[in-house]
Design a protein around this motif. Structure first.
Motif, PDB file in Angstrom:
ATOM      1  N   MET A   1       0.782  -1.079   0.019  1.00  0.00           N
ATOM      2  CA  MET A   1      -0.043  -0.056   0.087  1.00  0.00           C
ATOM      3  C   MET A   1       0.986   1.217  -0.178  1.00  0.00           C
ATOM      4  N   HIS A   2       2.088   1.159   0.239  1.00  0.00           N
ATOM      5  CA  HIS A   2       3.082   2.322   0.035  1.00  0.00           C
ATOM      6  C   HIS A   2       2.578   3.474   1.259  1.00  0.00           C
ATOM      7  N   CYS A   3       2.790   2.793   2.388  1.00  0.00           N
ATOM      8  CA  CYS A   3       2.024   3.670   3.633  1.00  0.00           C
ATOM      9  C   CYS A   3       2.937   4.755   3.928  1.00  0.00           C
ATOM     10  N   THR A   4       2.459   6.053   4.229  1.00  0.00           N
ATOM     11  CA  THR A   4       3.246   7.146   4.723  1.00  0.00           C
ATOM     12  C   THR A   4       3.962   6.926   6.153  1.00  0.00           C
ATOM     13  N   ASN A   5       2.858   6.188   7.043  1.00  0.00           N
ATOM     14  CA  ASN A   5       3.668   5.644   8.156  1.00  0.00           C
ATOM     15  C   ASN A   5       3.822   4.227   8.153  1.00  0.00           C
ATOM     16  N   ALA A   6       4.873   3.978   7.485  1.00  0.00           N
ATOM     17  CA  ALA A   6       5.359   2.398   7.130  1.00  0.00           C
ATOM     18  C   ALA A   6       5.984   1.667   8.313  1.00  0.00           C
ATOM     19  N   ALA A   7       5.129   0.741   8.780  1.00  0.00           N
ATOM     20  CA  ALA A   7       5.716   0.052   9.839  1.00  0.00           C
ATOM     21  C   ALA A   7       6.799  -0.624   9.404  1.00  0.00           C
TER      22      ALA A   7
ATOM     23  N   ILE B   1      16.474 -12.843   0.681  1.00  0.00           N
ATOM     24  CA  ILE B   1      15.599 -12.299  -0.462  1.00  0.00           C
ATOM     25  C   ILE B   1      14.343 -11.673   0.092  1.00  0.00           C
ATOM     26  N   ILE B   2      13.878 -10.402  -0.146  1.00  0.00           N
ATOM     27  CA  ILE B   2      12.759  -9.992   0.297  1.00  0.00           C
ATOM     28  C   ILE B   2      12.190  -9.494  -1.012  1.00  0.00           C
ATOM     29  N   ASN B   3      10.833  -9.493  -1.038  1.00  0.00           N
ATOM     30  CA  ASN B   3      10.100  -9.141  -2.271  1.00  0.00           C
ATOM     31  C   ASN B   3       8.826  -8.395  -1.813  1.00  0.00           C
ATOM     32  N   LYS B   4       8.556  -7.563  -2.570  1.00  0.00           N
ATOM     33  CA  LYS B   4       7.400  -6.401  -2.450  1.00  0.00           C
ATOM     34  C   LYS B   4       7.140  -5.708  -3.500  1.00  0.00           C
ATOM     35  N   CYS B   5       6.226  -5.050  -3.902  1.00  0.00           N
ATOM     36  CA  CYS B   5       6.209  -4.057  -5.014  1.00  0.00           C
ATOM     37  C   CYS B   5       7.132  -2.936  -4.439  1.00  0.00           C
ATOM     38  N   THR B   6       7.859  -2.215  -5.336  1.00  0.00           N
ATOM     39  CA  THR B   6       8.799  -1.339  -5.065  1.00  0.00           C
ATOM     40  C   THR B   6       8.001   0.130  -5.641  1.00  0.00           C
ATOM     41  N   GLY B   7       6.850   0.006  -5.994  1.00  0.00           N
ATOM     42  CA  GLY B   7       6.353   1.282  -6.597  1.00  0.00           C
ATOM     43  C   GLY B   7       6.806   1.693  -8.038  1.00  0.00           C
ATOM     44  N   CYS B   8       7.580   0.735  -8.423  1.00  0.00           N
ATOM     45  CA  CYS B   8       8.303   0.991  -9.720  1.00  0.00           C
ATOM     46  C   CYS B   8       8.951   2.312  -9.922  1.00  0.00           C
ATOM     47  N   ILE B   9       9.618   2.675  -8.808  1.00  0.00           N
ATOM     48  CA  ILE B   9      10.323   3.891  -8.711  1.00  0.00           C
ATOM     49  C   ILE B   9      11.550   4.181 -10.002  1.00  0.00           C
ATOM     50  N   ASP B  10      12.070   2.982 -10.252  1.00  0.00           N
ATOM     51  CA  ASP B  10      12.929   2.986 -11.508  1.00  0.00           C
ATOM     52  C   ASP B  10      12.247   3.507 -12.510  1.00  0.00           C
ATOM     53  N   ARG B  11      10.879   3.107 -12.940  1.00  0.00           N
ATOM     54  CA  ARG B  11      10.403   3.713 -14.051  1.00  0.00           C
ATOM     55  C   ARG B  11       9.960   5.152 -13.840  1.00  0.00           C
ATOM     56  N   ILE B  12       9.127   5.439 -12.695  1.00  0.00           N
ATOM     57  CA  ILE B  12       8.883   6.906 -12.191  1.00  0.00           C
ATOM     58  C   ILE B  12      10.074   7.983 -12.497  1.00  0.00           C
ATOM     59  N   LYS B  13      11.170   7.356 -12.032  1.00  0.00           N
ATOM     60  CA  LYS B  13      12.472   8.303 -12.009  1.00  0.00           C
ATOM     61  C   LYS B  13      12.568   8.492 -13.564  1.00  0.00           C
ATOM     62  N   ASN B  14      12.296   7.736 -14.350  1.00  0.00           N
ATOM     63  CA  ASN B  14      12.728   8.034 -15.856  1.00  0.00           C
ATOM     64  C   ASN B  14      11.275   8.436 -16.756  1.00  0.00           C
ATOM     65  N   GLY B  15      10.244   9.189 -15.769  1.00  0.00           N
ATOM     66  CA  GLY B  15       9.368   9.787 -16.482  1.00  0.00           C
ATOM     67  C   GLY B  15       8.225   8.898 -16.934  1.00  0.00           C
ATOM     68  N   ARG B  16       8.127   7.528 -16.371  1.00  0.00           N
ATOM     69  CA  ARG B  16       7.239   6.673 -16.839  1.00  0.00           C
ATOM     70  C   ARG B  16       6.408   6.217 -15.678  1.00  0.00           C
ATOM     71  N   SER B  17       5.175   5.682 -16.059  1.00  0.00           N
ATOM     72  CA  SER B  17       4.248   5.073 -15.040  1.00  0.00           C
ATOM     73  C   SER B  17       4.561   3.715 -14.670  1.00  0.00           C
TER      74      SER B  17
END
Ligand code: SF4
Ligand code: SF4
Ligand code: SF4
Length: 296
Positions: free
Chosen positions: A81-87, A141-157
């Protein structure tokens, strides 16, 4: 109020095509370890049944048989959920989980994961998944959604958003996505869906994945009132003073406690360990899953 970016998921527009699941795996190179046709039939069209170390996103299916013919479907999105108060960020002793300052997304630096799994225990949405521990040359290994920040930083959704054909997924400024979500919830209410609501404005300080829910909350298996344990807040406060090792120990003790009291599970509508599989034609329970008792 949260700031930065957000993914908007509108359950009322989702056709459950699962294109987002596939796009997530493709972009993030997350092949399935399950052999072709090896997934057992669970009685549900939801597949896979839950998140795992190779799966960051699952479209959930709530399937209720109608009185005469057919099924009422409620589709949901299960991912971070990409929490602001991320536990998870608060409890992580190694700095593996972190907030991206610009977007607010919670991402991961896998090289730092030690496999302690505190984040999994702390997350009220039961999201992070792990494999192995970092010990004597082995890697965690941990896995979870990263928010695709690699794409966002390059102007993509995000990859999942870019593939959605029904516009159920959108991406933009957090405040814009929230405004769209509220507008849509009002439209749904006007159409007679009285339980339509927005989820993510207040929860966990505002989440960077905002939902429009068409049906009551329990059909999406979301906790009504997700919380960060006060104990985790205290650990976070001690981090800069005590350093990583001591906080890890403190965290270990704390998480053992949290596991003991089960504060999270009490709020979940869906229990992975115990649940019923229902015959979609008759509505009868055809199988009761109780993993604690060894049945799968
Ligand atoms: S791609 Fe869009 S319509 Fe398809 S399952 Fe994902 S959110 Fe739903
Ligand atoms: S934002 Fe990226 S990592 Fe997260 S679910 Fe979508 S495609 Fe997967
Ligand atoms: S949903 Fe869980 S894993 Fe994701 S940011 Fe929130 S606490 Fe962390």
């Amino acid at each position: 109020m949260a700031q930065g970016k957000a993914i908007l998921y509108d359950s009322s527009k989702c056709s459950s095509c699962k294109g987002c699941q596939v796009a997530c795996k493709t972009w993030n190179n997350l092949a399935s370890p399950i052999e072709k046709n090896a997934q057992p039939w669970t009685g549900s069209y939801q597949c896979p049944p839950d998140l795992d170390t190779h799966t960051r996103l699952v479209i959930t299916f709530d399937e209720k048989p109608r009185e005469k013919y057919g099924v009422d479907w409620a589709f949901g999105r299960r991912s971070c959920m990409h929490c602001t108060n991320a536990a998870c960020v608060m409890v992580c002793p190694s700095g593996c989980l972190f907030h991206d300052e610009e977007t607010g997304m919670v991402s991961i630096d896998n090289e730092k994961c030690i496999g302690c799994q505190y984040c999994h225990s702390a997350c009220p949405f039961d999201v992070p998944r792990h494999q192995g521990v970092s010990f004597m040359g082995t890697e965690a290994i941990i896995n979870k959604c990263t928010g695709c920040i690699d794409r966002i930083k390059n102007g993509r959704s995000p990859a999942c958003v870019s593939t959605c054909q029904s516009n159920a997924l959108q991406f933009g400024e957090w405040s814009d996505m929230l405004a769209k979500a509220k507008e849509r919830a009002e439209v749904l209410k006007a159409k007679g869906f009285d339980a339509a609501q927005v989820y993510g404005e207040e929860q966990m300080g505002g989440t960077h994945v905002i939902y429009v829910l068409k049906y009551p909350l329990e059909q999406y298996k979301l906790p009504e009132n997700p919380q960060v344990s006060p104990l985790i807040g205290a650990m976070n406060w001690f981090k800069p003073i005590l350093g990583v090792g001591s906080v890890a120990l403190l965290g270990g003790l704390g998480i053992s406690f949290l596991r003991g009291v089960g504060y999270k599970r009490d709020e979940m509508h869906y229990d992975e360990l115990k649940h019923d599989i229902v015959d979609l034609d008759t509505g009868e329970v055809i199988r009761h899953i109780d993993k604690e008792a060894g049945e799968r």
